[in-house]
Design a protein around this motif. Structure first.
Motif, PDB file in Angstrom:
ATOM      1  N   TYR A  84     -68.475  -0.533   1.786  1.00  0.00           N
ATOM      2  CA  TYR A  84     -67.696  -1.441   2.095  1.00  0.00           C
ATOM      3  C   TYR A  84     -68.012  -2.471   3.300  1.00  0.00           C
ATOM      4  N   LYS A  86     -66.418  -4.926   6.367  1.00  0.00           N
ATOM      5  CA  LYS A  86     -65.450  -5.995   7.074  1.00  0.00           C
ATOM      6  C   LYS A  86     -65.754  -6.398   8.229  1.00  0.00           C
ATOM      7  N   ASP A 117     -64.327  -4.237  -6.259  1.00  0.00           N
ATOM      8  CA  ASP A 117     -64.941  -5.002  -5.405  1.00  0.00           C
ATOM      9  C   ASP A 117     -64.504  -5.611  -4.101  1.00  0.00           C
ATOM     10  N   MET A 118     -62.764  -5.730  -4.064  1.00  0.00           N
ATOM     11  CA  MET A 118     -62.264  -6.183  -3.033  1.00  0.00           C
ATOM     12  C   MET A 118     -61.086  -5.461  -2.837  1.00  0.00           C
ATOM     13  N   VAL A 167     -59.351  -9.075   3.889  1.00  0.00           N
ATOM     14  CA  VAL A 167     -60.116  -8.715   2.725  1.00  0.00           C
ATOM     15  C   VAL A 167     -61.164  -7.688   3.290  1.00  0.00           C
ATOM     16  N   TYR A 169     -64.708  -6.528   1.500  1.00  0.00           N
ATOM     17  CA  TYR A 169     -65.487  -6.620   0.126  1.00  0.00           C
ATOM     18  C   TYR A 169     -66.525  -5.392   0.079  1.00  0.00           C
ATOM     19  N   ARG A 170     -66.755  -5.138  -1.226  1.00  0.00           N
ATOM     20  CA  ARG A 170     -67.953  -4.228  -1.481  1.00  0.00           C
ATOM     21  C   ARG A 170     -69.284  -4.626  -0.899  1.00  0.00           C
ATOM     22  N   VAL A 193     -64.686 -15.973   2.937  1.00  0.00           N
ATOM     23  CA  VAL A 193     -63.783 -15.489   2.133  1.00  0.00           C
ATOM     24  C   VAL A 193     -63.746 -16.106   0.724  1.00  0.00           C
ATOM     25  N   LEU A 197     -65.278 -14.954  -4.050  1.00  0.00           N
ATOM     26  CA  LEU A 197     -64.119 -14.757  -4.963  1.00  0.00           C
ATOM     27  C   LEU A 197     -64.454 -14.595  -6.489  1.00  0.00           C
ATOM     28  N   VAL A 200     -65.588 -11.467  -7.687  1.00  0.00           N
ATOM     29  CA  VAL A 200     -64.772 -10.307  -7.580  1.00  0.00           C
ATOM     30  C   VAL A 200     -64.072 -10.234  -9.078  1.00  0.00           C
ATOM     31  N   MET A 203     -59.759  -5.730  -7.957  1.00  0.00           N
ATOM     32  CA  MET A 203     -59.003  -5.824  -6.641  1.00  0.00           C
ATOM     33  C   MET A 203     -57.823  -4.810  -6.457  1.00  0.00           C
TER      34      MET A 203
END
Length: 338
Positions: A84, A86, A117-118, A167, A169-170, A193, A197, A200, A203
């Motif tokens: 992941y 961030k 995914d998120m 968020v 994300y992968r 961001v 989306l 995705v 979640m």
């Protein structure tokens, strides 16, 4: 593979970056902290190297010529080895207790056939100089502690947006879509961001105050006077967002509605600050950005233009300008966003 890569864009951050990095190290040995020194002219580079020397298995100091926040994020993503990814800005920090829950879920995805995914959590506006804080949550929008998709999402309030703060994300999702942020430009976190989306598919939401967003540092990009000076960069980002996603073709409907709402917010901010500046040149820029949207998608233009956020801010005449700006300042007091 590391569980998560934290990218920390740093430009002349020596005075405050330590608190951020300490909060990331508290997440465990299975994280990666990428300190991206974006051509700093203070001793940020030396501090970054010092952190790497102390924690060589976790921290990597990356030095590059100055390219702006987006360039630093791009560099962090290019070097990331975590499942992941961030971004944590160098004047912000993560809440240690909240990250225990977040990290537990991220670690659980190591054995998952299709990792989420998120991952989403709350963020907190930390107005340190006013000794006040406001937590922004999504408990009315997302189901908690279960994997879900866009068909399970509820209605966002006008104060609720998925920001970079909230968020995770992968990493491979971001790489698969070729995400690359503009260089030498502020406000690119909106692209970061927004653009992923539609890709995705899964979640997971934790109702915990994960990200602490520092507000009040002099020269900060969300400072009102700074935003007025940098309005051309906001307009650049808005155009890139318009070009990047065909909003009206998106399914399911709740995803399309959210993307439309986010773009409405971006256009509202552009309208407000251009009308605050209030010159003939700014009036033309306002006309041009709306025309840009209309030329690319007339149906989306009509929906964004008639969104409640933009009805007031774009009323004609001086009275309309005052009504729009009054609404903006009311929203500031309610939501504490700068």
């Amino acid at each position: 593979m590391k569980t998560v890569s934290f990218a920390v864009p740093c430009y002349n951050s020596a005075d405050y970056m330590d608190k951020c990095i300490e909060s990331l190290l508290a997440c465990g040995d299975d994280v990666e902290v990428l300190i991206v020194d974006d051509g700093s002219t203070d001793n940020t580079a030396q501090k970054a190297d010092g952190w790497q020397e102390r924690f060589p298995e976790v921290v990597r100091a990356i030095h590059k010529p100055n390219g702006g926040h987006g360039s630093a994020v791009n560099t962090g993503l290019a070097h990331a080895t975590g499942r992941y990814f961030k971004v944590v800005d160098s004047d912000d920090w993560l809440d240690t207790r909240s990250m225990e829950d977040v990290m537990a879920y991220l670690r659980s995805q190591e054995a998952a056939p299709h990792p989420t995914d998120m991952v989403i959590a709350n963020y907190v506006y930390e107005k340190v100089f006013e000794d006040s804080r406001t937590e922004m949550h999504y408990r009315n929008v997302f189901p908690e502690r279960t994997v879900f998709d866009w068909s399970d999402v509820g209605s966002f309030n006008h104060s609720q947006y998925l920001l970079m703060h909230s968020v995770i994300y992968r990493t491979e999702l971001l790489r698969d879509i070729g995400l690359a942020l503009p260089e030498h430009c502020f406000y690119v976190d909106n692209i970061f961001v927004y653009v992923p989306l539609p890709h995705v598919l899964s979640m997971y939401y934790l109702d915990v105050p994960m990200y602490r967003y520092f507000i009040g540092r002099e020269g900060q990009s969300v400072n009102e006077e700074v935003m007025m000076r940098r309005i051309d960069q906001h307009l650049r980002v808005a155009r890139e967002m318009i070009d990047a996603v065909d909003v009206m073709s998106l399914e399911p409907r709740r995803l399309r509605k959210y993307m439309e709402s986010y773009l409405s917010m971006m256009m509202c901010i552009a309208s407000v600050f251009l009308r605050m500046r209030n010159t003939d040149e700014d009036d033309q820029k306002l006309t041009d950005i709306w025309q840009y949207l209309k030329d690319r998608d007339a149906a989306l233009y009509r929906r964004v233009r008639t969104n409640v956020l933009n009805l007031g801010t774009n009323l004609p005449t001086e009275l309309g300008r005052r009504v729009g700006l009054g609404g903006y300042h009311l929203a500031q007091r309610i939501f504490h966003f700068n």
